[in-house]
Design a protein around this motif. Structure first.
Motif, PDB file in Angstrom:
ATOM      1  N   LEU A 127       5.808   4.678   1.691  1.00 60.67           N
ATOM      2  CA  LEU A 127       6.486   5.800   2.362  1.00 60.67           C
ATOM      3  C   LEU A 127       7.353   5.303   3.521  1.00 60.67           C
ATOM      4  O   LEU A 127       8.509   5.721   3.673  1.00 60.67           O
ATOM      5  CB  LEU A 127       5.440   6.782   2.903  1.00 60.67           C
TER       6      LEU A 127
ATOM      7  N   TYR B 114      -4.694   2.664  -3.940  1.00 56.75           N
ATOM      8  CA  TYR B 114      -5.986   2.538  -3.264  1.00 56.75           C
ATOM      9  C   TYR B 114      -7.077   2.647  -4.344  1.00 56.75           C
ATOM     10  O   TYR B 114      -6.917   3.419  -5.296  1.00 56.75           O
ATOM     11  CB  TYR B 114      -6.078   3.669  -2.225  1.00 56.75           C
TER      12      TYR B 114
ATOM     13  N   ASN C  92       0.853  -1.196   0.000  1.00 57.85           N
ATOM     14  CA  ASN C  92       0.000   0.000   0.000  1.00 57.85           C
ATOM     15  C   ASN C  92       0.890   1.249   0.000  1.00 57.85           C
ATOM     16  O   ASN C  92       2.113   1.137   0.140  1.00 57.85           O
ATOM     17  CB  ASN C  92      -0.951  -0.002   1.214  1.00 57.85           C
TER      18      ASN C  92
ATOM     19  N   THR D   8      -2.034  17.286   4.045  1.00 56.63           N
ATOM     20  CA  THR D   8      -1.906  15.991   3.387  1.00 56.63           C
ATOM     21  C   THR D   8      -2.667  14.939   4.180  1.00 56.63           C
ATOM     22  O   THR D   8      -3.194  15.220   5.267  1.00 56.63           O
ATOM     23  CB  THR D   8      -0.416  15.582   3.277  1.00 56.63           C
ATOM     24  N   PHE D   9      -2.697  13.726   3.635  1.00 56.74           N
ATOM     25  CA  PHE D   9      -3.275  12.588   4.354  1.00 56.74           C
ATOM     26  C   PHE D   9      -2.308  12.181   5.461  1.00 56.74           C
ATOM     27  O   PHE D   9      -1.090  12.286   5.305  1.00 56.74           O
ATOM     28  CB  PHE D   9      -3.509  11.446   3.355  1.00 56.74           C
TER      29      PHE D   9
ATOM     30  N   GLN E 292      -1.345  10.673  -4.919  1.00 61.57           N
ATOM     31  CA  GLN E 292      -2.524  11.233  -5.599  1.00 61.57           C
ATOM     32  C   GLN E 292      -2.184  11.746  -6.997  1.00 61.57           C
ATOM     33  O   GLN E 292      -2.982  12.480  -7.585  1.00 61.57           O
ATOM     34  CB  GLN E 292      -3.097  12.391  -4.759  1.00 61.57           C
TER      35      GLN E 292
ATOM     36  N   ALA F  59      -2.718  -1.509  -2.564  1.00 60.30           N
ATOM     37  CA  ALA F  59      -1.474  -1.741  -3.312  1.00 60.30           C
ATOM     38  C   ALA F  59      -0.691  -0.431  -3.348  1.00 60.30           C
ATOM     39  O   ALA F  59      -1.267   0.653  -3.179  1.00 60.30           O
ATOM     40  CB  ALA F  59      -1.767  -2.220  -4.736  1.00 60.30           C
TER      41      ALA F  59
HETATM   42  C1  LIG Z   1      -1.021  11.856  -0.008  1.00 63.71           C
HETATM   43  C2  LIG Z   1      -1.157  10.430   0.415  1.00 63.71           C
HETATM   44  N1  LIG Z   1      -0.090   9.799   0.942  1.00 63.71           N
HETATM   45  C3  LIG Z   1      -0.156   8.508   1.313  1.00 63.71           C
HETATM   46  C4  LIG Z   1      -1.307   7.769   1.168  1.00 63.71           C
HETATM   47  C5  LIG Z   1      -1.354   6.365   1.696  1.00 63.71           C
HETATM   48  O1  LIG Z   1      -1.710   5.407   0.750  1.00 63.71           O
HETATM   49  P1  LIG Z   1      -2.489   4.050   1.170  1.00 63.71           P
HETATM   50  O2  LIG Z   1      -3.895   4.426   1.517  1.00 63.71           O
HETATM   51  O3  LIG Z   1      -2.386   3.211  -0.052  1.00 63.71           O
HETATM   52  O4  LIG Z   1      -1.757   3.462   2.326  1.00 63.71           O
HETATM   53  C6  LIG Z   1      -2.423   8.365   0.592  1.00 63.71           C
HETATM   54  C7  LIG Z   1      -3.652   7.577   0.356  1.00 63.71           C
HETATM   55  O5  LIG Z   1      -4.735   7.847   0.715  1.00 63.71           O
HETATM   56  C8  LIG Z   1      -2.364   9.736   0.220  1.00 63.71           C
HETATM   57  O6  LIG Z   1      -3.419  10.357  -0.313  1.00 63.71           O
END
Ligand SMILES: Cc1ncc(COP(=O)(O)O)c(C=O)c1O
Length: 370
Positions: free
Chosen positions: A64, A183, A59, A85-86, A160, A194
């Motif tokens: 990261l 995602y 994922n 950010t997320f 993204q 993934a």
């Molecule tokens: C900016 C950002 N970084 C990292 C991620 C993490 O990805 P995942 O949901 O596949 O773990 C996301 C996903 O939503 C994201 O939008």
């Protein structure tokens, strides 16, 4: 009429035969982990990004976390990133025992403000981690110039931004390495979780691959470093391989819809529209408005069956989970203001243009325009 934020069923129906053939191929092979599908997807995705190597992982968060670990980021180190950010961007830093140092964003692109970078770099800084938010690339040329001055690597959070570009080069090949999420709702989405890491550095790619597969050496039970299980599975790789040849067309369809929104909403009072900046081409993952009365607009659209989202209602330096980073209200005025104003409206390649026109009309009606 109900309009969702994304319509994965509509996308599936467009390419049903290809997806069904891909999944059937994997099931018949019973080769579920690793193998040919994963190897070919890695090759094809690296080529798409213009990078020398891609390593599939479980994922985007793992991408990261593993990439930072492969750089040797650990306790006592600082990683300069953004709070707009997320949460995964910050989690990956803290999970490695390092400290995120958050800088503010440029409000026109929603991405890292290169002007804020210099002041955030200390002798403990190990790496710079910009995020290509909503599909818009960060100002990489300016960021890379500061990084080069301090001899720091730049890791792109490209979760993204599949197919976003800076000066004709795609996200995934702009920094020293990049992390992607597949995602399901992403521009290139799997049928489950993934992710991938891309880089031009063969030695770094090998390190990442080793960490992602139990610290493996040259043979199966040869474990050289403490790693983890973060493998891309073959069903996801096969789905991604079926979708990848369509990504350019889907990105063009996103752009077409973004331009249509902008044309229809231009000049509406109480709204700021998203714009591509001179340095980059957006992958238009999300169409992000800034609204003076966001909650009112959201309620108006919800009542009419139009989905909306808020990415993100709280910048991550103010999330309790990030308390160890010591962030407080007022540290990042632009990020904090944006978190009160941003609202996303439906944008996906299959969004019918009549639905889009109706959404724009409802927004204009709410804002008092005719
Ligand atoms: C900016 C950002 N970084 C990292 C991620 C993490 O990805 P995942 O949901 O596949 O773990 C996301 C996903 O939503 C994201 O939008």
């Amino acid at each position: 009429m109900n309009v969702p934020m994304v319509d994965l069923r509509a996308q599936y129906l467009r390419i049903q035969a290809e997806i069904d053939a891909a999944t059937a191929r994997v099931v018949a092979s019973t080769h579920f982990i690793g193998g040919e599908e994963c190897r070919l997807f890695e090759q094809e995705f690296a080529a798409f990004c213009g990078a020398g190597h891609a390593v599939g992982v479980a994922n985007g968060t793992d991408a990261l976390t593993i990439a930072l670990r492969a750089y040797g980021v650990g306790p006592g180190d600082e990683v300069v990133t953004v709070a707009n950010t997320f949460i995964a961007t910050g989690e990956a830093i803290l999970l490695n025992g390092a400290r995120p140092v958050f800088v503010d964003v440029d409000e026109a692109s929603f991405t890292m403000d290169p002007g804020a970078l210099e002041g955030a770099i200390t002798p403990r800084t190990k790496l710079i981690l910009p995020v290509h938010l909503y599909g818009h690339p960060a100002n990489m040329e300016a960021i890379l110039a500061v990084a080069a001055h301090h001899r720091l690597p730049v890791l792109e959070d490209a979760a993204q931004a599949h197919a976003a570009e800076v000066s004709g080069r795609r996200a995934g090949s702009l920094g020293h390495a990049a992390c992607f999420s597949f995602y399901p709702g992403k521009n290139l989405g799997a049928y489950g979780d993934a992710g991938a890491i891309t880089t031009n550095d063969a030695e770094f790619a090998a390190r990442v691959r080793q960490i992602a597969n139990h610290g493996g050496g040259t043979t199966k039970y040869d474990n050289v470093v403490v790693g983890t299980n973060s493998r891309l599975d073959a069903l996801q790789a096969a789905v991604l391989r079926a979708k990848l040849p369509h990504l350019e067309r889907w990105t063009a369809e996103r752009l077409e819809r973004a331009l249509a929104y902008t044309r229809l909403l231009e000049g509406t009072a109480g709204l700021v529209l998203p714009r591509e900046q001179a340095w980059g081409r957006s992958a238009w993952h999300l169409y992000t408005l800034r609204a003076t009365n966001r909650e009112g607009l959201q309620a108006h659209l919800t009542a009419r069956g139009i989905a909306t989202a808020v990415h993100y209602p709280r910048p991550i330096h103010l999330q309790p989970a990030m308390a160890a980073a010591g962030g407080k209200t007022g540290d990042l005025p632009v990020s904090e203001r944006l978190s009160r104003e941003v609202i996303q409206i439906p944008l996906y390649p299959e969004l019918p243009l009549e639905s889009l026109e109706r959404i724009a009309q409802e927004i204009r009606a709410f804002c008092g325009a005719r």
